[in-house]
Each structure stands twice: as structure tokens, then as C-alpha cells.
Scaffold this active site. Structure first.
Site, short mmCIF file in Angstrom:
data_model
loop_
_atom_site.label_atom_id
_atom_site.label_comp_id
_atom_site.label_asym_id
_atom_site.label_seq_id
_atom_site.Cartn_x
_atom_site.Cartn_y
_atom_site.Cartn_z
CG ASN A 9 -77.17 1.16 7.23
OD1 ASN A 9 -76.96 0.60 8.32
ND2 ASN A 9 -76.41 0.95 6.16
CD1 TRP A 10 -80.00 4.12 12.49
CD2 TRP A 10 -80.00 3.32 14.58
NE1 TRP A 10 -81.17 4.51 13.09
CE2 TRP A 10 -81.20 4.03 14.37
CE3 TRP A 10 -79.77 2.72 15.81
CZ2 TRP A 10 -82.17 4.17 15.36
CZ3 TRP A 10 -80.74 2.85 16.81
CH2 TRP A 10 -81.92 3.57 16.58
CE LYS A 11 -73.73 3.39 6.29
NZ LYS A 11 -72.88 4.04 5.30
CG HIS A 98 -74.32 -1.17 2.66
ND1 HIS A 98 -73.08 -0.58 2.61
CD2 HIS A 98 -75.20 -0.16 2.87
CE1 HIS A 98 -73.21 0.73 2.78
NE2 HIS A 98 -74.49 1.01 2.95
CD GLU A 100 -70.67 1.28 4.66
OE1 GLU A 100 -71.27 0.73 5.60
OE2 GLU A 100 -70.78 2.49 4.39
CD GLU A 170 -76.95 2.78 0.23
OE1 GLU A 170 -77.52 3.52 1.03
OE2 GLU A 170 -76.08 1.95 0.57
N GLY A 176 -71.24 8.60 2.70
CA GLY A 176 -70.41 9.14 3.78
C GLY A 176 -69.43 10.20 3.33
CB SER A 216 -74.20 12.40 1.12
OG SER A 216 -72.92 11.86 1.43
N GLY A 237 -77.74 7.04 5.93
CA GLY A 237 -76.72 6.64 6.90
C GLY A 237 -76.57 7.70 7.97
P1 13P Z 1 -74.60 8.15 4.26
O1 13P Z 1 -76.01 8.70 4.30
O2 13P Z 1 -73.87 8.36 5.56
O3 13P Z 1 -73.85 8.65 3.06
O4 13P Z 1 -74.71 6.55 4.10
C1 13P Z 1 -75.52 6.02 3.10
C2 13P Z 1 -75.60 4.54 3.29
O5 13P Z 1 -74.62 3.83 3.09
C3 13P Z 1 -76.86 3.97 3.76
O6 13P Z 1 -76.87 2.59 3.65
#
Ligand code: 13P
Length: 254
Positions: A9-11, A98, A100, A170, A176, A216, A237
Site C-alpha cells: 500500500n503505497w498510500k 483502511h 486511515e 491491521e 507507521g 510495520s 506500507g
Molecule cells: P506500515 O507498514 O507503514 O506500518 O503501514 C501499514 C499499512 O497501513 C498498510 O495498509
């Protein structure tokens, strides 16, 4: 045999040039180095989907996904993207729910359920995200909370539809933050989710569902997490933004 998936997930990262370079490197490394059964999914921002689809179409190991879609079929929703548009790119996977998006965009369980219905109607695979905050975990309510998320957005599905869904656990406190769930914490929650699904849809459907871990995940903790019997892959992420890290995580699938 459950599908083993490592999805990146490149966000909101990478310009067009950077996205093409990263996808090219990952596809090349997957061809050269990846000898296990891992399926990779690249999930860039919407604007890169079309150009990346030309690369992923030529790869048998790497599929394409989107980070979201709107919960209505079409209409006056400025700035939004529909399931039909994503199917036409084509993408194969779409993240829904998600944390977020739940937190910053106030997505509700009912909207998430609508998105899943639209995606399945377009033969796209939803990656349904669930996971508790630190406060919920510390209050001892993590299992009940995640159960409710699963029930509220997925349990209206028919067994045939449910069998098409991928779930990603998650924990919000691990996203993150550099703070990963221990393999024991991940395994316990994945097992719990699978039992919840087995109660409603039966053991055989639950055993065939892929449940990914996200939060993470890095090359140095991936092997431990992916060794858990109920962890079928990762939704990555930060570490998906570096080709070497992403491929090394994928190599830890066995
Ligand atoms: P991180 O791997 O940066 O913690 O993010 C996880 C995530 O939200 C994937 O959707």
C-alpha cells in the site's frame, strides 16, 4: 491451499516517474529472485494505476490494486473514483476500510459494506481492513472490536461472495509506528477472525480465506509473522516503497 499475498500500500507516496521506476524494479526482482508461492500486489495512488497496469499485465507474479473506491456506483461525487472505473483499468484488488480512511474520512461500516458489494459485482477482490486502536487493546476489547468490524461490513455477504474477500488485520497502534504486533498477537487475532467467519460461514470457507497482517511489517520481522499458521501474507506500507525491502518481505513467504 490459501493464497499467500504480499500487497504494498503505497498510500500518498510517489510521483509518476518514481512510481514507474519502483514498479519496474519490483517486477524485475520478482522475476529474478522470487521462487516461492507469494503473489505480489502493487497498490499505488489512483493517478498511477493506468500506467502501472501496462507493466503488471505482463507479469504473472505481480497484480495491481487501488487504495479505495466510492460507495455509490456513479454520480456527482467530485474527486471520487468508482468500482467500475477501477475494473476498467483493470485492477484486481481494492483496499476497503483502511483505518486511515475510517479515521480521516469518516468512513462508516455501512459505506464499507456498500463498497464491498460494488467491488464484488465488478469481479474485483476487496482487501477488507480491520484492527483496533491502542486504547481498545489496552481496555481488553480488541477481539470484540475486530469481530464487530468484520460482522458489520462483511456478514451480509452470501457464502459465494464472502469466499472472494481478502481480510487484512491491521492494528492501528502498529501502523507507521515501527511497533509491530508480536507474532503471537498477530496469530491470536488472525485465528480469532477465522473462527468468527467459521461460525457464520463454516470451517471450510474460513480455512480458505486469506488473512493478511499489516502494521510495520519489515524484512526483519516478516519471517516471524509469516510463519504463523493463520497469517497468509502482509499488507505493507512504508517498506513497500523500497523495492529491496518489499521483495525481501515477499521472500519470507513459505
Ligand atoms: P506500515 O507498514 O507503514 O506500518 O503501514 C501499514 C499499512 O497501513 C498498510 O495498509
Amino acid at each position: 491451499m490459501r493464497k499467500k499475498i504480499i500487497a504494498g500500500n503505497w498510500k500518498m507516496h510517489k510521483t509518476a516517474t518514481e512510481a514507474l521506476a519502483l514498479a519496474t524494479e519490483i517486477i524485475q526482482m520478482a522475476n529474478d529472485e522470487l521462487h516461492n508461492q507469494a503473489h505480489l500486489v502493487l497498490i499505488p495512488p489512483f493517478v498511477h494505476l493506468h500506467s502501472l497496469s501496462k507493466l503488471t499485465a505482463a507479469s504473472s507474479r505481480v497484480a495491481l490494486g487501488a487504495q479505495n473506491c466510492h460507495h455509490e456506483t456513479q454520480g456527482a461525487f467530485t474527486g471520487e473514483v468508482s468500482a467500475a472505473m477501477l475494473a476498467a483499468v483493470p485492477v484486481q484488488y481494492v483496499i476497503v476500510g483502511h483505518s486511515e480512511r475510517r479515521e480521516y474520512f469518516q468512513e462508516t461500516p455501512a459505506q464499507i459494506a456498500q463498497k464491498i458489494d460494488l467491488l464484488l459485482a465488478h469481479h474485483l477482490t476487496p482487501i477488507f481492513c480491520c484492527g483496533e486502536s491502542l486504547a481498545v487493546r489496552e481496555a481488553g476489547n480488541a477481539y470484540g472490536y475486530v469481530s464487530s468490524q468484520v460482522i458489520d461490513s462483511l456478514f451480509h455477504l452470501s457464502p459465494e461472495a464472502m469466499a472472494q474477500v481478502v481480510i487484512a488485520y491491521e492494528p492501528i497502534w502498529a501502523i507507521g509506528t515501527g511497533k509491530t504486533a508480536t507474532s503471537t498477537q498477530a496469530q491470536e487475532m488472525h485465528w480469532h477472525i477465522r473462527q468468527e467467519i467459521a461460525k457464520k460461514y463454516g470451517e471450510s470457507l474460513a480455512l480458505n480465506l486469506s488473512i493478511l497482517y499489516g502494521g510495520s511489517m519489515k524484512p526483519d520481522n516478516a519471517a516471524d509473522l509469516l510463519a504463523c499458521p493463520d497469517v497468509d501474507g502482509g499488507l505493507v506500507g512504508g517498506a513497500s516503497l523500497q523495492s529491496r525491502d518489499f521483495i525481501n518481505i515477499a521472500k519470507a513467504v513459505h
